[in-house]
Design a protein around this motif. Structure first.
Motif, PDB file in Angstrom:
ATOM      1  N   ARG A 173      -3.243  -2.075   8.568  1.00 16.07           N
ATOM      2  CA  ARG A 173      -2.379  -1.382   9.525  1.00 16.07           C
ATOM      3  C   ARG A 173      -3.160  -0.904  10.748  1.00 16.07           C
ATOM      4  O   ARG A 173      -2.579  -0.287  11.636  1.00 16.07           O
ATOM      5  N   THR A 219       0.821  -1.217   0.000  1.00 11.91           N
ATOM      6  CA  THR A 219       0.000   0.000   0.000  1.00 11.91           C
ATOM      7  C   THR A 219       0.856   1.270   0.000  1.00 11.91           C
ATOM      8  O   THR A 219       0.504   2.256  -0.641  1.00 11.91           O
ATOM      9  N   ARG A 252      13.790   8.928   1.395  1.00  8.03           N
ATOM     10  CA  ARG A 252      12.349   9.187   1.407  1.00  8.03           C
ATOM     11  C   ARG A 252      12.067  10.289   2.413  1.00  8.03           C
ATOM     12  O   ARG A 252      12.637  10.295   3.504  1.00  8.03           O
ATOM     13  N   ARG A 310       2.636   6.099  -2.888  1.00  8.09           N
ATOM     14  CA  ARG A 310       3.711   6.936  -3.462  1.00  8.09           C
ATOM     15  C   ARG A 310       3.522   7.097  -4.972  1.00  8.09           C
ATOM     16  O   ARG A 310       3.731   8.174  -5.518  1.00  8.09           O
ATOM     17  N   ARG A 317       6.520   7.578  12.910  1.00  6.57           N
ATOM     18  CA  ARG A 317       5.919   6.391  12.269  1.00  6.57           C
ATOM     19  C   ARG A 317       6.007   5.169  13.175  1.00  6.57           C
ATOM     20  O   ARG A 317       5.098   4.342  13.204  1.00  6.57           O
ATOM     21  N   VAL A 369      -2.939   7.069   6.394  1.00 13.31           N
ATOM     22  CA  VAL A 369      -4.014   7.535   5.511  1.00 13.31           C
ATOM     23  C   VAL A 369      -5.326   7.005   6.122  1.00 13.31           C
ATOM     24  O   VAL A 369      -5.351   5.889   6.657  1.00 13.31           O
ATOM     25  N   VAL A 406      -7.972   3.758   2.392  1.00 16.47           N
ATOM     26  CA  VAL A 406      -7.070   2.619   2.190  1.00 16.47           C
ATOM     27  C   VAL A 406      -7.868   1.365   1.841  1.00 16.47           C
ATOM     28  O   VAL A 406      -7.548   0.639   0.890  1.00 16.47           O
TER      29      VAL A 406
HETATM   30  P1  AMP Z   1       5.196   2.231   3.859  1.00 16.07           P
HETATM   31  O1  AMP Z   1       5.882   2.369   2.552  1.00 16.07           O
HETATM   32  O2  AMP Z   1       4.510   0.902   4.026  1.00 16.07           O
HETATM   33  O3  AMP Z   1       6.101   2.559   5.024  1.00 16.07           O
HETATM   34  O4  AMP Z   1       4.006   3.310   3.872  1.00 16.07           O
HETATM   35  C1  AMP Z   1       4.287   4.690   3.716  1.00 16.07           C
HETATM   36  C2  AMP Z   1       3.102   5.510   4.161  1.00 16.07           C
HETATM   37  O5  AMP Z   1       1.955   5.196   3.360  1.00 16.07           O
HETATM   38  C3  AMP Z   1       2.645   5.287   5.598  1.00 16.07           C
HETATM   39  O6  AMP Z   1       3.411   6.002   6.556  1.00 16.07           O
HETATM   40  C4  AMP Z   1       1.201   5.810   5.504  1.00 16.07           C
HETATM   41  O7  AMP Z   1       1.157   7.217   5.447  1.00 16.07           O
HETATM   42  C5  AMP Z   1       0.755   5.287   4.146  1.00 16.07           C
HETATM   43  N1  AMP Z   1       0.162   3.934   4.251  1.00 16.07           N
HETATM   44  C6  AMP Z   1       0.622   2.786   3.675  1.00 16.07           C
HETATM   45  N2  AMP Z   1      -0.171   1.745   3.976  1.00 16.07           N
HETATM   46  C7  AMP Z   1      -1.152   2.237   4.772  1.00 16.07           C
HETATM   47  C8  AMP Z   1      -2.270   1.653   5.429  1.00 16.07           C
HETATM   48  N3  AMP Z   1      -2.533   0.330   5.343  1.00 16.07           N
HETATM   49  N4  AMP Z   1      -3.060   2.462   6.170  1.00 16.07           N
HETATM   50  C9  AMP Z   1      -2.818   3.777   6.265  1.00 16.07           C
HETATM   51  N5  AMP Z   1      -1.775   4.393   5.692  1.00 16.07           N
HETATM   52  C10 AMP Z   1      -0.934   3.640   4.949  1.00 16.07           C
END
Ligand code: AMP
Length: 217
Positions: free
Chosen positions: A86, A31, A158, A36, A169, A59, A64
């Protein structure tokens, strides 16, 4: 077959998902990568998600869940979910979405990593802005500084991997995502792997879990 990889940011979900997808033919649904991509393409979903992703917040669940539901197909595709669910709300929505399709989650693997190690890995992580290859400036730098070994693209940090946002985070993970460990333990699909080991050993442990699940089916 549906496999969920659970773990704090920096635990290696992305790297290990690629190994698992290559070995078992899973369709890898990450996700974070999807958001991104949507942000870079300035789509309506990307515009809604942008501020949350940049600042290290989650998000909102409805955005999501709707996005993931739109991507899952029930035609025998085997999915590896990386970064979803998440929150408990997302996990419950996924269960509700799968039930009418007679689809179930086969295994949830928690990549367990101490928080201090996760923060240190995130702040030294760099990614190729072109192909997404992941580096670490301490343990795995690109051969030519700032250039991707695989495609020559620019290797950058990033925005949400800065130390302050990385710490946030990890707090968000502890508050909102870690409760999923208990949720999936209760559903008896839970396995845990020590993510502080070498990437090769983590892969070997993950392969052993998937092989065990596959043999029992
Ligand atoms: P990641 O690449 O998995 O670390 O995700 C980067 C960012 O995307 C997270 O910090 C959230 O802002 C958003 N994101 C990714 N997956 C989710 C999810 N399942 N629920 C909510 N936000 C998400």
């Amino acid at each position: 077959m549906i496999v969920i990889l659970l773990g704090a940011p920096g635990a290696g979900k992305g790297t290990q998902s690629k190994m698992l997808a290559a070995k078992y033919g899973f369709k890898h649904l990450a996700t974070g990568d999807i958001f991104r991509g949507e942000i870079a393409a300035k789509t309506p979903l990307g515009q809604k998600a942008q501020e949350y992703v940049k600042s290290g917040k989650l998000v909102p669940d409805n955005l999501v869940t709707e996005m993931v539901a739109g991507k899952l197909e029930f035609n025998g595709t085997q999915y590896l979910l990386d970064g979803f669910p998440r929150t408990l709300d997302q996990a419950q929505s996924l269960d509700k979405f799968l039930a009418p399709q007679k689809a179930t989650i086969n295994v949830v693997i928690y990549l367990n990593l101490p928080h201090a190690e996760a923060i240190s890995r995130l702040s030294s992580r760099r990614v190729c802005s072109k192909c997404g290859e992941v580096y670490n400036i301490t343990t795995r730098p690109p051969a030519a500084e700032g250039k991707c070994d695989a495609c020559g693209g620019d290797v950058v940090q990033r925005e949400d991997d800065s130390e302050a946002t990385a710490k946030k985070r990890i707090m968000v993970f502890e508050d909102l995502t870690h409760p999923l460990v208990a949720y999936y333990k209760a559903e008896q699909v839970f396995h845990e792997v020590n993510a502080a080991q070498s990437p090769e050993k983590v892969s070997a442990d993950l392969f052993a879990v998937i092989d065990q699940i596959t043999a029992a089916r």
